[in-house]
Motif scaffolding. Structure first.
Motif, PDB file in Angstrom:
ATOM      1  N   MET A  51       0.830  -1.210   0.000  1.00 22.30           N
ATOM      2  CA  MET A  51       0.000   0.000   0.000  1.00 22.30           C
ATOM      3  C   MET A  51       0.862   1.257   0.000  1.00 22.30           C
ATOM      4  N   ALA A  52       1.945   1.243   0.760  1.00 21.02           N
ATOM      5  CA  ALA A  52       2.847   2.400   0.791  1.00 21.02           C
ATOM      6  C   ALA A  52       3.502   2.609  -0.574  1.00 21.02           C
ATOM      7  N   VAL A  53       3.936   1.534  -1.212  1.00 24.27           N
ATOM      8  CA  VAL A  53       4.527   1.646  -2.556  1.00 24.27           C
ATOM      9  C   VAL A  53       3.490   2.183  -3.538  1.00 24.27           C
ATOM     10  N   THR A  54       2.269   1.701  -3.425  1.00 21.78           N
ATOM     11  CA  THR A  54       1.189   2.179  -4.291  1.00 21.78           C
ATOM     12  C   THR A  54       0.989   3.677  -4.119  1.00 21.78           C
ATOM     13  N   PHE A  59       2.570   9.603  -6.636  1.00 19.72           N
ATOM     14  CA  PHE A  59       3.070  10.979  -6.687  1.00 19.72           C
ATOM     15  C   PHE A  59       3.911  11.242  -7.932  1.00 19.72           C
ATOM     16  N   PHE A  60       4.240  10.189  -8.665  1.00 19.26           N
ATOM     17  CA  PHE A  60       4.989  10.326  -9.906  1.00 19.26           C
ATOM     18  C   PHE A  60       4.093  10.146 -11.134  1.00 19.26           C
ATOM     19  N   LEU A  81      -1.044   6.826   3.048  1.00 18.57           N
ATOM     20  CA  LEU A  81       0.215   6.838   3.812  1.00 18.57           C
ATOM     21  C   LEU A  81      -0.035   7.045   5.298  1.00 18.57           C
ATOM     22  N   PHE A  82      -0.895   7.998   5.648  1.00 18.97           N
ATOM     23  CA  PHE A  82      -1.217   8.210   7.060  1.00 18.97           C
ATOM     24  C   PHE A  82      -1.984   7.022   7.629  1.00 18.97           C
ATOM     25  N   GLY A  83      -2.835   6.399   6.792  1.00 18.81           N
ATOM     26  CA  GLY A  83      -3.574   5.219   7.229  1.00 18.81           C
ATOM     27  C   GLY A  83      -2.654   4.042   7.517  1.00 18.81           C
ATOM     28  N   CYS A  84      -1.627   3.866   6.698  1.00 18.49           N
ATOM     29  CA  CYS A  84      -0.657   2.783   6.941  1.00 18.49           C
ATOM     30  C   CYS A  84       0.015   2.981   8.297  1.00 18.49           C
ATOM     31  N   GLY A 105     -10.893   0.968   5.799  1.00 16.83           N
ATOM     32  CA  GLY A 105     -10.925   2.214   5.029  1.00 16.83           C
ATOM     33  C   GLY A 105      -9.866   2.240   3.942  1.00 16.83           C
ATOM     34  N   LEU A 106      -8.680   1.763   4.280  1.00 14.41           N
ATOM     35  CA  LEU A 106      -7.608   1.699   3.291  1.00 14.41           C
ATOM     36  C   LEU A 106      -7.984   0.769   2.142  1.00 14.41           C
ATOM     37  N   TYR A 107      -8.531  -0.383   2.482  1.00 15.24           N
ATOM     38  CA  TYR A 107      -8.857  -1.354   1.439  1.00 15.24           C
ATOM     39  C   TYR A 107     -10.017  -0.873   0.568  1.00 15.24           C
TER      40      TYR A 107
END
Length: 163
Positions: A51-54, A59-60, A81-84, A105-107
């Protein structure tokens, strides 16, 4: 189905898809399986890394250029990112209720909800999945939205019964 649009896409999009597809599958598995087991913890860490990599790779990606290369979807990346971080912090504090809410929520927001929009006509994943079909992306997106609304209403009714 054709992978040509994805293979012709910029590397940031390829990395993004390479992280989000296994995150979607692994996340569904984790949500369906027993919680708190050693395998849940290991797979959960892998899922959070995906999820963080996603989120970071997004951003790119600047295809929807609304504000200096960024768009509202990048706010979702910050949320992820904040959710992770919140999922990890709450699991370590043994606040399992908060951990569950954040992970769901993240999923459902970060993968299912955002993923529905990637299948709209003109987007790369629409071209990959539907290979030029005009109506199918709308039907898939509508199905996902209906499923999300049903799951959210079910959750709201459960919370009302508990309070």
């Amino acid at each position: 189905m054709t992978f040509e649009p994805l293979l012709d896409a910029p590397i940031a999009i390829q990395i993004h898809v390479a992280a989000v597809v296994p995150a979607a599958l692994l996340g569904a598995y984790l949500l369906a399986r027993p919680k708190g087991t050693p395998i849940h913890r290991v797979l959960g860490k892998i899922w959070l890394a995906l999820m963080a990599v996603t989120a970071l790779s997004s951003f790119f990606i600047h295809q929807i250029n609304m504000f200096y290369g960024f768009s509202p979807i990048h706010l979702l990346s910050l949320f992820v990112l904040f959710g992770c971080w919140g999922a990890i912090a709450n699991a370590r504090k043994h606040d399992i209720g908060a951990h569950k809410r954040i992970v769901r929520g993240l999923y459902f927001g970060g993968i299912v909800g955002a993923g529905a929009f990637t299948f709209l006509p003109g987007r790369i994943m629409s071209k990959v999945a539907f290979d030029g079909d005009e109506m199918a992306p709308f039907l898939v997106a509508a199905g996902i939205v209906i499923a999300l609304l049903w799951l959210m209403s079910k959750e709201i009714w459960q919370r009302r019964r508990l309070s």
